[in-house]
Design a protein around this motif. Structure first.
Motif, short mmCIF file in Angstrom:
data_model
loop_
_atom_site.label_atom_id
_atom_site.label_comp_id
_atom_site.label_asym_id
_atom_site.label_seq_id
_atom_site.Cartn_x
_atom_site.Cartn_y
_atom_site.Cartn_z
N LEU A 175 140.99 106.10 24.02
CA LEU A 175 139.98 106.95 23.40
C LEU A 175 139.04 106.12 22.53
CD1 LEU A 175 141.94 110.16 22.30
CD2 LEU A 175 140.45 109.83 24.28
N VAL A 176 137.74 106.32 22.76
CA VAL A 176 136.70 105.64 21.98
C VAL A 176 135.96 106.69 21.15
CG1 VAL A 176 134.67 104.14 22.04
CG2 VAL A 176 136.44 103.95 23.83
N ALA A 177 136.03 106.56 19.84
CA ALA A 177 135.28 107.45 18.95
C ALA A 177 133.89 106.86 18.78
CB ALA A 177 135.97 107.57 17.60
N GLU A 178 132.86 107.58 19.22
CA GLU A 178 131.50 107.06 19.06
C GLU A 178 130.74 107.86 18.02
OE1 GLU A 178 129.26 107.16 22.67
OE2 GLU A 178 129.76 109.24 23.13
N LYS A 179 129.65 107.25 17.54
CA LYS A 179 128.83 107.82 16.46
C LYS A 179 129.67 108.04 15.19
CE LYS A 179 125.20 109.87 19.28
NZ LYS A 179 125.58 109.22 20.55
N VAL A 180 130.51 107.08 14.88
CA VAL A 180 131.30 107.12 13.65
C VAL A 180 130.39 106.64 12.51
CG1 VAL A 180 133.43 106.44 12.52
CG2 VAL A 180 133.33 106.52 15.02
N GLU A 181 129.96 107.57 11.68
CA GLU A 181 128.95 107.23 10.67
C GLU A 181 129.51 107.19 9.25
OE1 GLU A 181 125.87 106.24 11.31
OE2 GLU A 181 126.42 106.36 13.42
N THR A 182 130.69 107.74 9.03
CA THR A 182 131.25 107.75 7.67
C THR A 182 132.70 107.27 7.70
OG1 THR A 182 132.13 110.01 7.79
CG2 THR A 182 129.81 109.76 7.12
N LEU A 192 143.89 110.78 14.51
CA LEU A 192 144.04 111.46 15.80
C LEU A 192 144.47 110.51 16.92
CD1 LEU A 192 140.99 113.90 15.75
CD2 LEU A 192 143.41 114.53 15.70
N GLY A 193 144.62 109.23 16.59
CA GLY A 193 145.11 108.28 17.58
C GLY A 193 144.05 107.62 18.42
N PHE A 194 142.77 107.70 18.01
CA PHE A 194 141.73 107.01 18.76
C PHE A 194 142.00 105.51 18.75
CE2 PHE A 194 139.65 111.00 18.56
CZ PHE A 194 138.65 111.00 19.53
N ASP A 195 141.67 104.87 19.86
CA ASP A 195 141.97 103.45 20.02
C ASP A 195 140.83 102.54 19.58
OD1 ASP A 195 144.59 103.62 21.70
OD2 ASP A 195 143.20 105.01 22.69
N TYR A 196 139.58 103.02 19.78
CA TYR A 196 138.42 102.21 19.48
C TYR A 196 137.36 103.05 18.78
CZ TYR A 196 140.78 99.26 22.86
OH TYR A 196 141.73 98.51 23.51
N PHE A 197 136.46 102.36 18.05
CA PHE A 197 135.53 103.05 17.18
C PHE A 197 134.15 102.40 17.27
CE2 PHE A 197 139.84 103.00 15.76
CZ PHE A 197 140.11 104.33 15.48
N GLN A 198 133.13 103.24 17.49
CA GLN A 198 131.77 102.76 17.64
C GLN A 198 130.86 103.50 16.67
OE1 GLN A 198 130.34 103.18 21.65
NE2 GLN A 198 128.22 102.68 21.13
N GLY A 199 130.13 102.76 15.87
CA GLY A 199 129.26 103.36 14.87
C GLY A 199 129.11 102.40 13.71
N TYR A 200 128.26 102.73 12.76
CA TYR A 200 127.96 101.79 11.70
C TYR A 200 128.56 102.17 10.36
CZ TYR A 200 125.19 98.98 14.76
OH TYR A 200 124.82 98.13 15.78
N TYR A 201 129.69 102.89 10.40
CA TYR A 201 130.40 103.23 9.17
C TYR A 201 130.80 101.97 8.40
CZ TYR A 201 134.57 101.86 11.74
OH TYR A 201 135.48 101.14 12.46
N PHE A 202 131.12 100.89 9.12
CA PHE A 202 131.62 99.68 8.45
C PHE A 202 130.51 98.93 7.72
CE2 PHE A 202 130.19 98.22 12.60
CZ PHE A 202 129.51 97.05 12.27
N SER A 203 129.25 99.22 8.04
CA SER A 203 128.15 98.48 7.42
C SER A 203 127.49 99.24 6.27
CB SER A 203 127.08 98.14 8.47
OG SER A 203 126.44 99.32 8.93
N LYS A 204 128.03 100.42 5.96
CA LYS A 204 127.46 101.21 4.86
C LYS A 204 128.21 100.90 3.57
CE LYS A 204 125.70 104.94 7.73
NZ LYS A 204 125.70 106.38 8.02
N PRO A 205 127.47 100.61 2.49
CA PRO A 205 128.17 100.23 1.25
C PRO A 205 128.96 101.38 0.65
CG PRO A 205 125.80 100.48 0.88
CD PRO A 205 126.02 100.58 2.36
#
Length: 425
Positions: A175-182, A192-205
């Motif tokens: 499972l790939v979670a996309e548009k992860v913003e927060t 929920l057990g998602f395996d991968y994550f796509q989005g820019y949550y990690f770059s927000k201060p």
């Protein structure tokens, strides 16, 4: 380049210079880099306007692959959007099958011919991804053929995610979670057990009041102060030697292929002599993102993003202001520093209160104004090309640079950053 107009005699042939590309990181559960989704957009001007973005995708994939796919994705997996027409072409002769995941477009219909083609491509080693809301109904027949299911966690209700995630896991789908913003969306998907994550949550201060720099970050900052205050080489060398991990990390970094040194650098004195002050300052800036204690965790994508930004801005400044020798160094600094608010968990204005910078750097970092602010805005638009692609073309016009030139500079920045991160971690 392959001709994708074979099934449509009236279609114009695609020209590579009409496109630009974006690269969005996909992280694993430890927030280490797993792959990238490659996003291609056609430039909406000129006599050969292409309205089919996926056909545009195919044309640029062919071009990027001829330049070297490793320049685009490094050692990571590449997720590439394809529709039914593209799936039927010979585009895949350009792609390394073990490194590429073909992401099926939402409007694809599960015809017998399509299923047969996917089985054929799977036999060559290709894997597939499908969006969760299209993995049911008429496209349920495609689900046995895919390895990854992507779900938009930003727009999908949590109750729906809670219902669907276990079902896809039961079918052994990644499972790939996309548009992860927060951070909250990331945590929910993680639970929920998602395996991968796509989005820019990690770059927000995430601003943390009273946060202090780590000992290694303080050591780097103090060393940067010595470098910028014109201390002599022996004093700088003594300061480096006081922190063993700092010395080892610096030697590792300066021996990366990205430095391009003709001989191996074995001593700190040699590093200082061969690198020079401006280059040393650059590697110290990078080292702030490459703390030994953070390896393999959230600093990995931040390091990748910061080094890519820095290098892209440097290359753009070199091209656009060739008679200003310091412009490239300033641009690199802007790119690297643009993520320090996230790195330190502090507002940018507080960081600039502690790290003196020239006015043009401050204007770029605080307000995105001036020449360097324009470069930074362009880089950020490319990173978030799904939402901000409308900003790319005006920026290119303002800077008087073509999409073709931009793609070449991006590929060079991707390759350089990948070399840095590979050796820094």
């Amino acid at each position: 380049m392959i001709d994708l107009s074979a099934n449509n005699d009236g279609a114009p042939k695609l020209r590579v210079h009409e496109f630009y590309l974006g690269r969005q990181p996909i992280l694993d559960r430890n927030q280490a880099l797993f792959g990238y989704e490659l996003l291609f957009r056609n430039e909406p001007v000129g006599p050969a306007l292409i309205t089919d973005e996926l056909s545009a995708t195919a044309a640029v994939i062919a071009h990027a692959s001829q330049l070297g796919m490793e320049r685009t994705i490094g050692d990571a997996r590449g997720f590439v959007n394809v529709d039914a027409d593209v799936l039927m072409t010979d585009i895949f002769a350009f792609l390394p099958p073990q490194r590429v995941v073909l992401e099926i477009a939402d409007d694809v219909v599960a015809t017998p011919a399509l299923q047969q083609r996917m089985q054929e491509l799977a036999s060559h080693g290709f894997q597939f991804a499908l969006h969760g809301d299209h993995a049911q109904g008429q496209n349920a027949a495609l689900l046995p053929l895919v390895q990854y299911v992507k779900m938009d966690v930003h727009h999908t209700p949590l109750s729906t995610l809670m219902q669907l995630a276990p079902q896809f896991h039961q079918q052994r789908k990644k499972l790939v979670a996309e548009k992860v913003e927060t951070r909250e969306e990331f945590k929910n998907a993680l639970d929920l057990g998602f395996d991968y994550f796509q989005g820019y949550y990690f770059s927000k201060p995430v601003i943390m009041s009273g946060k202090k720099l780590s000992p290694s970050q303080l050591a780097v900052m103090e060393l940067m102060t010595l470098v910028t205050s014109d201390a002599d080489n022996p004093e700088i060398e003594r300061a480096i030697k006081r922190d063993v991990s700092l010395a080892l990390n610096l030697l590792r970094l300066v021996n990366t292929p990205a430095v391009g040194a003709r001989q191996r650098i074995d001593s700190l004195g040699q590093a200082l002599t061969l690198l020079g002050r401006r280059q040393l300052q650059r590697w110290l800036q990078i080292m702030l993102y490459a703390e030994p204690s953070k390896r393999g965790h959230s600093m990995t994508p931040l390091l990748m993003l910061a080094t890519t930004r820095g290098r892209l801005l440097e290359l753009l400044a070199t091209k656009l202001r060739p008679r200003e020798p310091h412009a490239a160094d300033v641009a690199f600094t802007v790119g690297i520093m643009s993520l320090m608010d996230t790195l330190f968990g502090m507002p940018m204005y507080e960081i600039l209160g502690q790290i003196p910078v020239i006015d043009s750097v401050a204007a770029a970092l605080l307000d995105r104004t001036g020449f360097y602010g324009e470069l930074l805005t362009l880089a950020e638009s490319l990173e978030r090309i799904e939402e901000l692609d409308h900003q790319v073309l005006p920026a290119l016009r303002e800077l008087a640079i073509s999409a073709e030139e931009l793609v070449e500079l991006e590929l060079a920045a991707f390759e350089w950053s990948d070399n840095v991160v590979r050796y820094a971690l």
